[in-house]
Design a protein around this motif. Structure first.
Motif, PDB file in Angstrom:
ATOM      1  N   PRO A 233      51.949 -96.016  47.146  1.00  0.00           N
ATOM      2  CA  PRO A 233      51.614 -94.631  46.823  1.00  0.00           C
ATOM      3  C   PRO A 233      52.633 -94.107  45.819  1.00  0.00           C
ATOM      4  CG  PRO A 233      52.621 -94.771  48.999  1.00  0.00           C
ATOM      5  CD  PRO A 233      52.483 -96.168  48.486  1.00  0.00           C
TER       6      PRO A 233
ATOM      7  N   PRO B 115      48.998 -86.681  43.581  1.00  0.00           N
ATOM      8  CA  PRO B 115      49.066 -87.953  44.301  1.00  0.00           C
ATOM      9  C   PRO B 115      48.327 -89.048  43.537  1.00  0.00           C
ATOM     10  CG  PRO B 115      47.514 -86.488  45.373  1.00  0.00           C
ATOM     11  CD  PRO B 115      48.144 -85.703  44.257  1.00  0.00           C
TER      12      PRO B 115
ATOM     13  N   GLY C  14      41.829 -97.303  48.830  1.00  0.00           N
ATOM     14  CA  GLY C  14      42.916 -96.483  49.362  1.00  0.00           C
ATOM     15  C   GLY C  14      42.681 -95.005  49.104  1.00  0.00           C
ATOM     16  N   ALA C  15      42.208 -94.675  47.903  1.00  0.00           N
ATOM     17  CA  ALA C  15      41.935 -93.277  47.576  1.00  0.00           C
ATOM     18  C   ALA C  15      40.809 -92.722  48.440  1.00  0.00           C
ATOM     19  CB  ALA C  15      41.595 -93.143  46.093  1.00  0.00           C
ATOM     20  N   ASP C  16      39.855 -93.576  48.814  1.00  0.00           N
ATOM     21  CA  ASP C  16      38.787 -93.125  49.715  1.00  0.00           C
ATOM     22  C   ASP C  16      39.356 -92.712  51.064  1.00  0.00           C
ATOM     23  OD1 ASP C  16      36.820 -93.609  47.828  1.00  0.00           O
ATOM     24  OD2 ASP C  16      36.225 -95.539  48.680  1.00  0.00           O
ATOM     25  N   ILE C  17      40.448 -93.352  51.466  1.00  0.00           N
ATOM     26  CA  ILE C  17      41.034 -93.079  52.782  1.00  0.00           C
ATOM     27  C   ILE C  17      42.025 -91.917  52.728  1.00  0.00           C
ATOM     28  CG2 ILE C  17      42.498 -94.040  54.618  1.00  0.00           C
ATOM     29  CD1 ILE C  17      41.281 -96.811  53.821  1.00  0.00           C
ATOM     30  N   VAL C  18      42.933 -91.934  51.759  1.00  0.00           N
ATOM     31  CA  VAL C  18      44.026 -90.952  51.756  1.00  0.00           C
ATOM     32  C   VAL C  18      44.036 -90.013  50.555  1.00  0.00           C
ATOM     33  CG1 VAL C  18      45.521 -92.447  53.116  1.00  0.00           C
ATOM     34  CG2 VAL C  18      45.687 -92.502  50.621  1.00  0.00           C
ATOM     35  N   GLY C  19      43.101 -90.182  49.634  1.00  0.00           N
ATOM     36  CA  GLY C  19      43.107 -89.376  48.412  1.00  0.00           C
ATOM     37  C   GLY C  19      43.948 -90.049  47.342  1.00  0.00           C
ATOM     38  N   GLY C  20      43.972 -89.430  46.194  1.00  0.00           N
ATOM     39  CA  GLY C  20      44.686 -89.967  45.041  1.00  0.00           C
ATOM     40  C   GLY C  20      43.845 -89.721  43.808  1.00  0.00           C
TER      41      GLY C  20
END
Length: 169
Positions: free
Chosen positions: A61, A83, A116-122
């Motif tokens: 991240p 992010p 990863g972005a689907d899970i935590v954003g970004g």
């Protein structure tokens, strides 16, 4: 012996003969990859032949400042900092150059970044190029230099997701 699929670095992988031609990237793999992964700073993903690493990248991240991001990434009212997901230290052993290992690693990293972005954003995928050759390499993948540092390049997650969907046909 065929190359492995991309997998997480573990203690059974041999790192000592890896040579991508860039001493900094060789040193990072042998000196920091395992420690950084153990401490939770980076996930290190590798391709190997019979447990000897022939290519790798780090994934972590990260954040970028809105004023350094290209307009396509700053749209709307982004948080400060924005992010992101960082692809770090991507390298391929010189003996395997030109065999598609690097392209395979980039595509794998981009798929993991969108997941990863689907899970935590970004908002974007960011890379920090080690030299001008690396800057050109990442630009060939559609990455745009930041506004204040040409060795920091980025591509929006939305753009990566669209590209992956188109390239999977």
């Amino acid at each position: 012996m065929p190359l492995s699929a991309v997998e997480l670095l573990d203690d059974t992988h041999r790192l000592d003969v890896f040579d991508c031609g860039k001493p900094g990237l060789n040193a990072w793999l042998t000196g920091f990859a395992r420690t950084n992964q153990t401490r939770g700073f980076t996930r290190v993903l590798v391709v190997h032949e019979n447990r000897t690493v022939v290519g790798y990248y780090g994934l972590a991240p990260s954040v970028i400042q809105p004023n350094s991001a290209p307009r396509a990434i700053r749209t709307g009212r982004p948080p400060d900092p924005i992010p992101c997901l960082l692809i770090g230290q991507l390298a391929v052993d010189r003996r395997y150059a030109g065999q598609g290992v690097g392209s395979g690693l980039v595509k794998d990293a981009l798929r993991r970044c969108t997941a990863g972005a689907d899970i935590v954003g970004g908002r974007a995928v960011v890379v920090r190029a080690i030299d001008t050759d690396a800057e050109r390499y990442w630009q060939s993948w559609g990455f745009i230099p930041s506004r204040d540092n040409p060795s920091v390049l980025m591509r929006s997650i939305q753009d990566v997701r669209l590209w992956l969907a188109e390239s999977s046909h």
